[in-house]
Design an enzyme around this catalytic site. Sequence first.
Site, PDB file in Angstrom:
ATOM      1  CB  CYS A 119      -0.949  -0.025   1.206  1.00 12.22           C
ATOM      2  SG  CYS A 119      -0.102  -0.062   2.799  1.00 12.22           S
ATOM      3  CG  HIS A 144      -3.429   5.503   4.207  1.00 16.28           C
ATOM      4  ND1 HIS A 144      -4.536   4.708   4.402  1.00 16.28           N
ATOM      5  CD2 HIS A 144      -2.450   4.674   3.777  1.00 16.28           C
ATOM      6  CE1 HIS A 144      -4.233   3.459   4.118  1.00 16.28           C
ATOM      7  NE2 HIS A 144      -2.968   3.401   3.736  1.00 16.28           N
TER       8      HIS A 144
END
Length: 624
Positions: A26, A547
Amino acid sequence: MDYKKLAYDLLPLVGGAQNISKLTHCATRLRFEFHDRSKVDEKAIEKTPGVISVVEKGGQFQVVVGNDVPITYRALINEMGGTAAGGSSATDPEPEKKQSIINRIVSVISTTFTPVIPALIGGGMIKAVLSILVLCGLSDTSSTYQILNFVSDAAFYFMPVLLAYGAAIKFECNPVLAMTLACALLHPTWTGMVSAGEAVDFFGIPVRLVDYTYSVIPIILSIWIMSYVERFAEKYTPSVIKFFLKPLIILFISAPIALLVVGPFGAFLNTLIETAANAINARASWLLPMLMGAFQPFLVLTGTAWAMTPIATVQISSLGYEIVNGPGMLASNIAQGGATLAVACKSKNHQLRQLAASSGFTAVMGITEPCLYGVILKLKKPLIASMIGGGIGGIYAGLSGLVRYAFVSPGLAALPAFIGENPMNIVHAIITCVISFVAGFIACWVLGFDDPANEEDAAPAPASAVPAAPKAEGKAAAAVAPVAGHAVALEEVNDAVFAQKVLGDGLAIQPTEGKVCAPVDGEITSLPDSKHAVGIRGDNGMELLIHVGIDTVNLQGRCYEAHVKAGDRVHRGDLLISFDREAIEAAGYETVTPVLLTNSDEYKRCTAVTGRDVAVGDTVLTVE
């Protein structure tokens, strides 16, 4: 940083390329899945230069390396010979990871129930409010009471429809057809047949009369069967008429199977589970709450806490209350809060004290993940203390006959969920809270913990040993909110890496709209293919990572649209990412958005705005 060397160092520590069944990344983490977890040397990985932290969550082994994770990932892939899984090409379908039956069952329950939880909690809280209104004089025969009562009961009554959606996600079949199948089980004509009690047959085959309202297991099993029927229809239906024929085949085959076989079998399992729970409670009323109170932290860590959810919902639906989950969870949550607040009172470390105080408060309110991941597991002994407190409180809850009348996360904020027909039930709930808190607090105080020293008190390393990081002396800078929503402290984020500020200081925002805008003027430094996060280096020296959501890399770019790419110049307020907030939440993921200052160690002070609503463009982060 030599990323090739980092990849070279990591590979043998994870058991080699052949031990990696899946490797993704990620915005900040390498995410591993292994064939054999025992071959992984976790302690050695944590000590590897370039590794910030190691986290195990959601069945993945996550190695946190920071913003340059794509470079590390590519270097690791090269070391593995260009494959993302040992023995299979990165572009080939990856073999499914073998799981035990228990893990498969827990995975199904978790995925199925996750989208349903908000509806159950909403209905449960309305039930709690309704109980308070009755105590304040509202008549239970009034139309106001009746309206609020059926609204609070709707999610439970139509439970099969809600679960059909989550089950369809898990079994990868059409959600609308799955929900249609559930509606068939709840259709007024069928419920009328059940009420009439007269014999019913389907082409001469006897059909067992079962009431599927409030049920859990029958619809999950039915959607599992339907997923195979759908694959069959997809494979053998001619493309010219697939639009019409495929849904016909799916419903025409799945609905009779559900009514004739799967539904009755699932209803039998429902009854069996409920009977077993009631039998245990009748013979040892203290046992289940004690076990839940003591071992709830481990159930949360392993994800097996979900295994109790069907039992709790079945009991609430059939009995109006439940004895399996709520009483023990209340004791555990409060005990974890007590142990964590003991850390806050006893610790001399400024950062730990602040983290323990805020996360301990949220724990006694009913949300334990921040204190569990941020304090209790990190210090270890508070975990033992919370288990002692939860176990003692659970024993009292069981012996007193404490029950939960509504599906909510137990804590002080949810005490109205323990108000019901027995007026002493709420009293027993309060006493359970007091016992659990005091026992957890005292146990942690007596057991103690290894209190980390303040950074300013630690002996400095020799000047020649570690090169000094560049400092932004004399500079002040600010960043504005990249998303609109409610700003909260990082410690409240349900992810240990963010909550412990491993990647840097900052804040988090619970978004109210699906747009991420540039918080500063600068350059885009990273944007993964999953498009769920973006890094930006500001002209003012601030390096920020935004995020969107927790573990949303698993969506693989679904629900996200990028409007920039790495290397682009942007100005404050420019649109960076669009995302479908409702779709992300429906898929079972949190949308809370950490905004991290990844170079916060270069600044003397970092101040974040929290505890209020913010709009895009509002100043939320200042440094000096």
